[in-house]
Design a protein around this motif. Structure first.
Motif, PDB file in Angstrom:
ATOM      1  N   ASP A   1       0.838  -1.201   0.000  1.00 59.85           N
ATOM      2  CA  ASP A   1       0.000   0.000   0.000  1.00 59.85           C
ATOM      3  C   ASP A   1       0.871   1.248   0.000  1.00 59.85           C
ATOM      4  O   ASP A   1       2.016   1.236   0.468  1.00 59.85           O
ATOM      5  N   LEU A   2       0.322   2.341  -0.486  1.00 56.13           N
ATOM      6  CA  LEU A   2       0.981   3.636  -0.444  1.00 56.13           C
ATOM      7  C   LEU A   2       0.438   4.432   0.738  1.00 56.13           C
ATOM      8  O   LEU A   2      -0.759   4.347   1.049  1.00 56.13           O
TER       9      LEU A   2
ATOM     10  N   ALA B   1      -0.452   7.515   1.286  1.00 52.52           N
ATOM     11  CA  ALA B   1      -1.561   8.440   1.076  1.00 52.52           C
ATOM     12  C   ALA B   1      -2.903   7.714   1.005  1.00 52.52           C
ATOM     13  O   ALA B   1      -3.884   8.143   1.606  1.00 52.52           O
ATOM     14  N   SER B   2      -2.931   6.589   0.285  1.00 49.91           N
ATOM     15  CA  SER B   2      -4.188   5.856   0.155  1.00 49.91           C
ATOM     16  C   SER B   2      -4.530   5.108   1.437  1.00 49.91           C
ATOM     17  O   SER B   2      -5.692   5.003   1.818  1.00 49.91           O
ATOM     18  N   LEU B   3      -3.507   4.625   2.124  1.00 47.60           N
ATOM     19  CA  LEU B   3      -3.731   3.830   3.327  1.00 47.60           C
ATOM     20  C   LEU B   3      -4.207   4.687   4.491  1.00 47.60           C
ATOM     21  O   LEU B   3      -5.050   4.280   5.289  1.00 47.60           O
TER      22      LEU B   3
ATOM     23  N   ALA C   1      -5.756   7.680   4.460  1.00 51.50           N
ATOM     24  CA  ALA C   1      -6.743   8.711   4.137  1.00 51.50           C
ATOM     25  C   ALA C   1      -7.726   8.962   5.276  1.00 51.50           C
ATOM     26  O   ALA C   1      -8.049  10.114   5.589  1.00 51.50           O
ATOM     27  N   ASP C   2      -8.212   7.912   5.906  1.00 52.30           N
ATOM     28  CA  ASP C   2      -9.206   8.060   6.967  1.00 52.30           C
ATOM     29  C   ASP C   2      -8.671   7.684   8.345  1.00 52.30           C
ATOM     30  O   ASP C   2      -9.446   7.596   9.306  1.00 52.30           O
TER      31      ASP C   2
ATOM     32  N   CYS D   1       2.017  -0.130   5.680  1.00 50.84           N
ATOM     33  CA  CYS D   1       2.835   0.318   4.553  1.00 50.84           C
ATOM     34  C   CYS D   1       4.199   0.734   5.078  1.00 50.84           C
ATOM     35  O   CYS D   1       4.420   0.815   6.291  1.00 50.84           O
TER      36      CYS D   1
ATOM     37  N   ASP E   1       6.107  11.529   5.005  1.00 52.99           N
ATOM     38  CA  ASP E   1       4.855  11.038   4.415  1.00 52.99           C
ATOM     39  C   ASP E   1       3.683  11.293   5.355  1.00 52.99           C
ATOM     40  O   ASP E   1       2.606  11.720   4.933  1.00 52.99           O
TER      41      ASP E   1
ATOM     42  N   LEU F   1       0.315  14.271   5.512  1.00 52.26           N
ATOM     43  CA  LEU F   1      -1.073  13.845   5.663  1.00 52.26           C
ATOM     44  C   LEU F   1      -1.726  14.418   6.922  1.00 52.26           C
ATOM     45  O   LEU F   1      -2.863  14.083   7.247  1.00 52.26           O
TER      46      LEU F   1
END
Length: 264
Positions: free
Chosen positions: A109-110, A112-114, A116-117, A176, A184, A188
């Motif tokens: 997983d990346l 940012a996508s992992l 997000a919430d 990740c 990173d 976020l």
């Protein structure tokens, strides 16, 4: 497809006998990367999470026992079997509950996508003990951590022992790799809470930590703890208040205490 082992050099046994953890990760060809899950319970969790089995290795006595439902659920993969001593000679250790399964590694997983919430994230920084990695994941799953991030110098969570100690929670908690500087996570919107002993540390139950909307709890190596760099870069340095002159806990034990106190 049942195959009774007559030679330890039979094709297909490489994941259990000759491939190192690094070779199984197969970074040059991620589509062929695999890992080994150990014990029926852990294998069932992996299958329930959608991971793809490649082959199964189990003691003969488990074909119609502990492994029967797994074999039935994976009818198209080879099942290698033999007696307990043969399999111990093959793998170099006595199998836990007598069953191993080689599986495809999921695509990483990346951040940012992992994230997000995510509101509470555990950061494993340079922890290399496989047992501690597995125990941290198990605590993260049990105590409501949204995701786990690892720096590049940390042990692979899909190491066979890490997977087993975690009881399969490495498949249930999103994870990740992130850069060692944790940029990173900062991008976020996370504030970094470093678990360490220092003169300016705050107790784990400080209200400021509970008030943060997004918090990343950083855990360091088993012996030396977090580096001076990691501590200096943190928004908070956090300690667990202790008695009787005890100044620190094992990283896995410390993670469970921190996750419980900071749970969202």
């Amino acid at each position: 497809m049942l195959h009774r082992i007559t030679s330890l050099a039979e094709p297909g046994l490489e994941p259990y006998a000759s491939l190192t953890e690094a070779q199984m990760r197969s970074r040059l060809d991620p589509a062929r990367a695999i890992f080994v899950a150990e014990s029926p319970k852990v294998i069932r969790v992996a299958l329930a999470c959608g991971l793809q089995p490649v082959s199964l290795l189990c003691e003969e006595r488990h074909i119609d026992g502990d492994a029967a439902d797994i074999i039935a659920a994976c009818p198209d993969i080879p099942v290698y079997t033999g007696d307990r001593d043969t399999l111990a000679a093959l793998t170099g250790y006595t199998l836990t509950r007598g069953v191993l399964c080689a599986m495809r590694r999921p695509a990483p997983d990346l951040p940012a996508s992992l994230m997000a919430d995510a509101r509470l994230v555990a950061v494993i920084d340079g922890v290399t003990d496989t047992t501690n990695i597995g125990a941290i994941f198990r605590s993260a799953a049990a105590l409501g951590v949204d995701a786990v991030a690892l720096t590049p110098t940390s042990c692979d969570p899909l190491n066979r022992r890490s997977v087993r100690v975690s009881m399969g929670t490495v498949f249930q908690v999103p994870w990740c790799y992130v850069d060692a500087g944790l940029d990173d996570l900062r991008r976020l919107g996370f504030k970094i809470a470093a678990m360490a002993l220092s003169d300016d540390s705050i107790p784990l139950d400080d209200p400021a930590l509970a008030a943060e909307p997004r918090l990343a709890v950083t855990l360091g190596t088993e012996g030396d703890g977090l580096s001076d760099r990691a501590i200096a870069a943190a928004d908070y340095v956090v300690r667990i208040p202790m008695r009787h002159g005890v100044d620190s806990l094992n990283v896995a034990a410390a993670s469970a205490v921190a996750f419980w106190q900071l749970r969202r």
